[in-house]
Design an enzyme around this catalytic site. Structure first.
Site, short mmCIF file in Angstrom:
data_model
loop_
_atom_site.label_atom_id
_atom_site.label_comp_id
_atom_site.label_asym_id
_atom_site.label_seq_id
_atom_site.Cartn_x
_atom_site.Cartn_y
_atom_site.Cartn_z
N HIS A 1 31.70 25.97 69.17
CA HIS A 1 30.42 25.65 69.83
C HIS A 1 30.53 26.13 71.29
O HIS A 1 31.63 26.16 71.85
CB HIS A 1 30.27 24.13 69.78
CG HIS A 1 28.98 23.58 70.27
ND1 HIS A 1 28.70 23.42 71.61
CD2 HIS A 1 27.89 23.12 69.61
CE1 HIS A 1 27.49 22.89 71.75
NE2 HIS A 1 26.97 22.69 70.55
N ASP B 1 38.08 19.70 69.52
CA ASP B 1 36.69 19.28 69.63
C ASP B 1 36.35 18.51 68.35
O ASP B 1 36.15 19.11 67.28
CB ASP B 1 35.80 20.53 69.79
CG ASP B 1 34.31 20.20 69.73
OD1 ASP B 1 33.96 19.04 69.45
OD2 ASP B 1 33.51 21.14 69.95
N GLN C 1 32.17 16.99 65.32
CA GLN C 1 31.63 16.96 63.95
C GLN C 1 32.59 16.30 62.97
O GLN C 1 32.31 16.25 61.77
CB GLN C 1 31.32 18.39 63.47
CG GLN C 1 30.30 19.12 64.33
CD GLN C 1 28.88 18.55 64.18
OE1 GLN C 1 28.60 17.74 63.27
NE2 GLN C 1 27.99 18.94 65.07
N LYS D 1 26.33 11.60 67.77
CA LYS D 1 26.41 12.10 66.40
C LYS D 1 27.05 11.08 65.46
O LYS D 1 27.15 11.29 64.27
CB LYS D 1 27.22 13.40 66.36
CG LYS D 1 26.60 14.54 67.16
CD LYS D 1 27.42 15.80 67.03
CE LYS D 1 27.20 16.79 68.15
NZ LYS D 1 25.95 17.52 68.11
N CYS E 1 24.15 26.92 68.89
CA CYS E 1 25.10 26.94 70.03
C CYS E 1 26.40 27.63 69.63
O CYS E 1 27.50 27.17 69.99
CB CYS E 1 25.38 25.54 70.56
SG CYS E 1 23.94 24.70 71.17
#
Ligand code: PLP
Length: 419
Positions: free
Chosen positions: A136, A213, A216, A239, A377
């Protein structure tokens, strides 16, 4: 003021959970859009919030609102206690120590914090940062800013045609100049789940610092950061059923301890004189100014609520939706799915031959179906696929098999209109 856990206690299995009653706890999912029932398939963009989280935020604002770590009055104490309780809940949820957990506005802030506080003071010309093709922008641009200022270079680990990381290629990139490797736990476009432990083990052997990261991953599967072997782990609250502008950065204590502050202001200091300032210890050193108190309390409630539901149940439910949706989408003529990793989260990026992604998403919206269209993104990934845009349907545990059917029926209909 804590969120009331629902009837499940994390011990039920996905098969026995009444998913309709879970879904009923999300008020926005009752909405109608353009006269049709809302089918929300954009949870990779932002997730919806259960009533328990909405209540935690509004109860704080209605009954306890005060600033944290400053006032000795009753409300000040209550606010500080609730804010720190949220940190404790989140630390437990992610299996980390609470004094290694910096609360911040989300992944973007967290990655910039590592970039500017860990990497900027250390990197020098000739050093290298390794990223992957599936990142991203939030895990690309901060490193570019640091590379420009330090003279370090960025190297990119490429993918297989299925959208998995080419691990042999990655190992070849991990040469002695590499100081840092930053990569997604789960891709927001392809759904690919990366083998974080293996990657961190290989990096650690070479003395390379790893930044994961987790945007997700944390909302969709059990994440035990301590077991992953990384050095930093970033996540975002909105999220994972939490409010926007919330999230955190976990960092190894010895690394956080060496890092200078990222932002200066209140809370992050021990003593300020015009001649110089003594900074606070981590995590407070990195929490300058008044934080998003109500939001982080809401995020603590979200972690509590998800723990009660059970993250293995969340994962199993979403895996079923993914399998069903993948099979059903492939019945739509001309539909191509981007990303078929062996381990994949419930994110499906797709395109239909001859149809622009934005037209497709606009017509789906008229059917009440919310999907994202565009570049997600992730421009470098789109360039690699050679496409200008895709549609992305991303699922959460509160989606239903009937919604998968609704998506597929709408795609058949829309395709006939557009092709
Ligand atoms: N990384 C990934 C993989 C994401 O999907 C996102 C959000 O879409 C981000 C980073 C940025 O998260 P935030 O905007 O919450 O900081």
């Amino acid at each position: 003021m804590n969120a009331k856990p629902h009837e499940h206690d994390g011990t039920s299995s996905a098969a026995t959970i009444d998913w309709h009653s879970i879904r009923a706890q999300f008020p926005v999912l009752e909405r109608r859009v353009h006269g049709k029932p809302l089918v929300y398939l954009d949870s990779a963009n932002t997730g919806q919030k259960p009533q328990a989280v909405i209540d935690a935020v509004s109860t704080f604002s209605a009954h306890h609102n005060a600033n944290v770590s400053r006032a000795v009055h009753a409300l000040g104490g209550e606010a500080t206690e609730a804010y720190e309780a949220a940190r404790t809940t989140l630390a437990r949820f992610l299996s980390v120590r609470r004094d290694e957990l910096v609360l911040c506005s989300g992944t973007t802030f967290a990655l910039n914090l590592v970039a500017f506080s860990w990497a900027l003071p250390r990197l020098k010309p000739g050093d290298a940062i390794v990223l992957t093709r599936m990142e991203h922008h939030a895990n690309i641009v901060p490193w570019q800013l640091v590379a420009e200022r330090t003279g370090a270079v960025i190297k990119v680990a490429e993918l297989t045609p299925e959208g998995e990381l080419d691990l042999d290629g990655l190992w070849r990139l991990l040469t002695p100049e590499v100081q840092l490797l930053a990569f997604a736990h789960v891709s927001n476009v392809l759904g690919t789940v990366n083998p974080v432990r293996e990657i961190c083990r290989e990096a650690a052997k070479r003395g390379i610092v790893t930044v994961v990261d987790g945007s997700q991953a944390v909302p969709h599967r059990p994440v035990d950061i301590a077991a992953l072997g990384c050095d930093f782990y970033a996540f975002t609250g909105h999220k994972m059923c939490g409010p926007t502008g919330t999230g955190g950065l976990w960092g190894r204590r010895e690394l956080l301890a060496q890092m200078p502050p990222f932002l200066g202001g209140g809370e992050m200091i021990r003593e300020v004189r015009f001649e110089g300032t003594v900074f606070n210890d981590p995590p407070m050193r990195f929490e300058a100014g008044t934080p998003n108190i109500a939001g982080q309390i809401g995020l603590g409630a979200a972690a509590e609520w998800l723990s009660a539901l059970g993250m293995t149940n969340v994962e199993a439910r979403e895996q079923q939706l993914l399998d069903d949706a993948t099979a059903a989408l492939l019945t739509v003529p001309g539909l191509r799915i981007f990303g078929s990793a062996r381990e994949k989260a419930a994110v499906i990026s797709f395109a239909i031959e001859g149809v622009h992604a934005h037209d497709l998403a606009t017509l789906l919206d008229l059917e009440g179906i919310a999907v994202r269209s565009g570049q997600h993104c992730a421009h470098p990934l789109m360039q690699w696929f050679g496409v200008s845009a895709t549609c992305r349907a991303s699922f959460a545990f509160y989606n239903t098999p009937a919604e998968v059917d609704a998506l597929v029926a709408a795609l058949h209909k829309v395709r006939q209109l557009l092709v």
